[in-house]
Structure formats: C-alpha cells, structure tokens
Scaffold this motif. Structure first.
Motif, PDB file in Angstrom:
ATOM      1  N   ARG A  36       0.823  -1.532  -0.044  1.00  0.00           N
ATOM      2  CA  ARG A  36       0.249  -0.085  -0.176  1.00  0.00           C
ATOM      3  C   ARG A  36       0.684   1.308   0.275  1.00  0.00           C
ATOM      4  O   ARG A  36       2.072   1.084   0.246  1.00  0.00           O
ATOM      5  N   ASP A  37       0.646   2.445   0.174  1.00  0.00           N
ATOM      6  CA  ASP A  37       1.365   3.804  -0.082  1.00  0.00           C
ATOM      7  C   ASP A  37       2.397   3.574   1.400  1.00  0.00           C
ATOM      8  O   ASP A  37       3.097   3.787   1.261  1.00  0.00           O
ATOM      9  N   ASP A  38       1.058   3.097   2.552  1.00  0.00           N
ATOM     10  CA  ASP A  38       2.420   3.147   3.448  1.00  0.00           C
ATOM     11  C   ASP A  38       2.426   1.547   4.353  1.00  0.00           C
ATOM     12  O   ASP A  38       2.692   2.160   5.630  1.00  0.00           O
ATOM     13  N   VAL A  39       2.978   0.765   3.110  1.00  0.00           N
ATOM     14  CA  VAL A  39       2.570  -0.681   3.725  1.00  0.00           C
ATOM     15  C   VAL A  39       3.819  -0.904   2.541  1.00  0.00           C
ATOM     16  O   VAL A  39       3.863  -1.259   1.729  1.00  0.00           O
ATOM     17  N   GLN A  40       5.122  -1.620   3.285  1.00  0.00           N
ATOM     18  CA  GLN A  40       5.841  -2.568   2.140  1.00  0.00           C
ATOM     19  C   GLN A  40       6.747  -3.425   2.985  1.00  0.00           C
ATOM     20  O   GLN A  40       6.441  -3.533   4.372  1.00  0.00           O
ATOM     21  N   VAL A  41       6.882  -4.273   2.053  1.00  0.00           N
ATOM     22  CA  VAL A  41       7.335  -5.567   2.619  1.00  0.00           C
ATOM     23  C   VAL A  41       8.982  -6.298   2.543  1.00  0.00           C
ATOM     24  O   VAL A  41       9.132  -6.194   1.644  1.00  0.00           O
ATOM     25  N   ALA A  42       9.920  -5.733   3.459  1.00  0.00           N
ATOM     26  CA  ALA A  42      10.925  -6.330   2.968  1.00  0.00           C
ATOM     27  C   ALA A  42      11.603  -7.829   3.237  1.00  0.00           C
ATOM     28  O   ALA A  42      11.464  -8.698   3.824  1.00  0.00           O
ATOM     29  N   VAL A  43      11.761  -8.448   2.170  1.00  0.00           N
ATOM     30  CA  VAL A  43      12.000  -9.799   1.879  1.00  0.00           C
ATOM     31  C   VAL A  43      13.531 -10.272   1.315  1.00  0.00           C
ATOM     32  O   VAL A  43      13.948  -9.590   1.277  1.00  0.00           O
ATOM     33  N   LEU A  51       6.439  -3.369   7.062  1.00  0.00           N
ATOM     34  CA  LEU A  51       6.952  -1.634   7.667  1.00  0.00           C
ATOM     35  C   LEU A  51       5.646  -1.665   7.178  1.00  0.00           C
ATOM     36  O   LEU A  51       5.486  -1.035   6.033  1.00  0.00           O
ATOM     37  N   TYR A  52       5.420  -0.763   8.498  1.00  0.00           N
ATOM     38  CA  TYR A  52       3.608   0.107   8.175  1.00  0.00           C
ATOM     39  C   TYR A  52       4.468   1.661   8.822  1.00  0.00           C
ATOM     40  O   TYR A  52       4.281   2.311   9.719  1.00  0.00           O
ATOM     41  N   ALA A  58       6.355   4.039  13.099  1.00  0.00           N
ATOM     42  CA  ALA A  58       6.305   3.210  11.959  1.00  0.00           C
ATOM     43  C   ALA A  58       6.605   1.431  12.660  1.00  0.00           C
ATOM     44  O   ALA A  58       7.538   2.013  14.253  1.00  0.00           O
ATOM     45  N   LEU A  59       5.944   1.319  12.550  1.00  0.00           N
ATOM     46  CA  LEU A  59       5.738  -0.287  12.927  1.00  0.00           C
ATOM     47  C   LEU A  59       6.628  -1.426  11.710  1.00  0.00           C
ATOM     48  O   LEU A  59       6.334  -1.235  11.342  1.00  0.00           O
ATOM     49  N   VAL A  60       7.426  -2.493  12.191  1.00  0.00           N
ATOM     50  CA  VAL A  60       7.773  -2.875  11.779  1.00  0.00           C
ATOM     51  C   VAL A  60       7.957  -4.072  12.658  1.00  0.00           C
ATOM     52  O   VAL A  60       8.242  -4.278  13.758  1.00  0.00           O
TER      53      VAL A  60
END
Length: 324
Positions: A36-43, A51-52, A58-60
C-alpha cells in the motif's frame, strides 16, 4: 517513494512543526515490495518483514536473521520515520535474530513466544562471533551496501555487552493486543498453536493488510514445528480466523513466499485438509505411519520444500487422524 494523499498531508503538517520530511530511500540490501502507499514488505535475509509507515513513527513486524536487524532498521527508517513499534509473529531465529537492531522500539510478542525468543537469542549469542564472521565474509563477497557492513561492525563491537534482554519483548499478550502507530490502528491476535505455539498475525484495518508470519508459507510446503507446540489442526484454526478477517481486497503477506491475497491464504488451508483426507483414507486402509509418510499426493511432490516437509507433515496429520 510515492506518498498517499493522507501521508503527504500528515508529513507536510510535520514539516510545519519542524519535523524532517522523508528522504530518498538508500541503496537496499533487502527487496522492498510496496503493498500500500504506507505499507512495504522487506524480502530476503530471513522471513518477510512488514513495515507500516505512520506520519512520525513506524511499525516493523519481524526482524530477520541474526546480524541483519540493524540493516533492516536503517532501510526501514530511510523511508523517513523512526521505527517506534516492533512485533514478532513467533520465535524462530529467521524472524527474531535481528531483534537487537531495534533497541528503542516497543517490542511485542505472544506470551508463549517470549521464552522461546530468549532461548533462541541465548543460542545465537553463544556462537555470535563465528556467525558474524561468516556473515561478514558472505556479505563482502556479495558487495552488500555500506550500511549493512556498518551494522555488522557495530554489532561485532558490542557483542560483549549484548544480552538476551536485547532480543526479548517488552510486552506480551495472550489473545489480542491492539496497538496504535500515530493513531493508526494495528491488531495483533493469537488463535491457537499453529506453526508454533506462539504465532500471532498482524492486521492493519485501515490499510486492509494482513501479515500472517509463518502461519502462511505461500506456494511451498509449510513447516509444522511440533517441537514448539505446533499442530496441523491448530494451524487450520488459525487459517480460518485469518480468512474471516479478509475480503477480496485484502493484501496478504506470508512469512515466506510472495505477497498474495485471500485465495493464497485459502490454499494453505486446502493443503492441510488434503493431507487430512489422504491420512484418513490411509488409516482406514490400515496403512502404517511410515507408509503414509512415503505417499506423494498428486501435485504436491514438485512444490518447493517437499523434502523434508511433505513426509513430516503427512506423519503429523496421520497422528492426529489416528488419535481421533
């Protein structure tokens, strides 16, 4: 980095109050997948991390393998905000080894996971020197970005003062734990022993994003850690609860595998129910546990992780069927 209207407005207000606007994200070691615009995933480097991003914090969720937590925090914070909240979905080292890289964040985990996180950290610290040396050599050979090497150097220098408490949660809970990241709601929930006895899932209601942790191995055989209280039947209860929280637009983040949707989550339930059917039929025909473990149901033999997880999972499901 693309900003949503909500995030741009919040950051503009922060700038007016003297807060720093987001900077361009630095060269990455992890593969960052926008959800999402404010949500990422680190792979990469361990289980998937969520990541929010709030306007100021932010939250991890989950911290990668030992030695990579500081790099994960550096890359997360290069999106422009400080990590203020940190969640472990369960205790396994590929999700908790980097916990020490988030010293100032509020760490939260399930009560069953907490002692297991401590034991995992104790084991990691006991062989930390050798592990860091091997990781430094590997990352150097791969040409890892400077901030990754810097994080390892810092960690190496602090090994003598690092303690188990640097990895363990500040807060534990039993069933549900609500969080707020700059007023943005985050729901943590435990349903049943599943992949372990301490798995929680993370739901972002405003963003309609679900982070399953290792309650979802997308597109591969799951690992049922019965040494940590896991059960296939309990895992199904967890999956049903997560499915009940999803709709057709929910973004579903697995612990391992690519980001998916409700259908990807449902497929994990279908997997276990199929094994239940195979085991029930075999039990009715008088097959032994060992014979059941030698079966390869159609379409499952080529799924990644078949060796050793398929035989192991069939055995565990057979045990449940035989105990009825």
């Amino acid at each position: 980095m693309t900003l949503s209207r909500r995030r741009f407005t919040a950051l503009a207000a922060g700038a007016a109050a003297g807060l720093a606007l987001p900077r361009r994200r630095q060269e990455s070691y992890f593969r960052w997948v926008p959800v999402r615009d404010d949500v990422q995933v680190a792979v990469g480097g361990g289980g998937n991390s969520l990541l929010y991003l709030g306007p100021r914090g932010a939250l991890v969720s989950d911290g990668k393998n030992f030695g990579l937590g500081r790099a994960l925090r550096a890359e997360a914070e290069s999106f422009g905000v400080t990590v203020t909240h940190f969640v472990n979905t369960h205790h396994h080292g590929d999700h908790t080894g980097g916990n020490e890289g988030f010293p100032d964040a509020l760490k939260v985990a399930h009560a069953n996971a907490a002692p297991r996180i401590a034991a995992s950290a104790e084991a990691a610290l006991a062989r930390a020197g050798d592990r860091l040396a091997a990781l430094e050599e590997e990352l150097s050979a791969r040409g890892a970005p400077p901030h990754v090497q810097h994080g390892l150097e810092e960690l190496h220098a602090e090994l003598d003062t690092l303690a188990v408490a640097d990895f363990t949660p500040d807060r534990v809970f039993l069933d549900e734990y609500p969080l707020s990241v700059d007023g943005l709601p985050v729901e943590l929930r435990w349903v049943s022993p599943g992949h372990t006895d301490g798995d929680v899932f993370v739901f972002l209601p405003r963003e309609n994003v679900l982070h399953c942790g290792d309650l979802l191995f997308h597109g591969r055989h799951p690992y049922v850690d019965d040494t940590a209280g896991a059960t296939p039947a309990g895992w199904l209860r967890c999956l049903d609860a997560m499915l009940a929280r999803c709709d057709a637009d929910t973004a579903v983040v697995p612990g391992h595998g690519e980001v998916t949707d409700r259908a990807g989550l449902a497929a994990q339930g279908d997997y276990f129910r199929r094994l239940q059917g195979v085991a029930a039929d075999a039990h009715a025909r008088g097959l032994s546990r060992e014979q059941v473990q030698g079966l390869v149901p159609d379409g499952l033999g080529d799924l990644p992780g078949a060796d050793p997880h398929l035989a192991r999972n069939l055995g565990l499901v057979f045990d449940e069927v035989a105990a009825r």
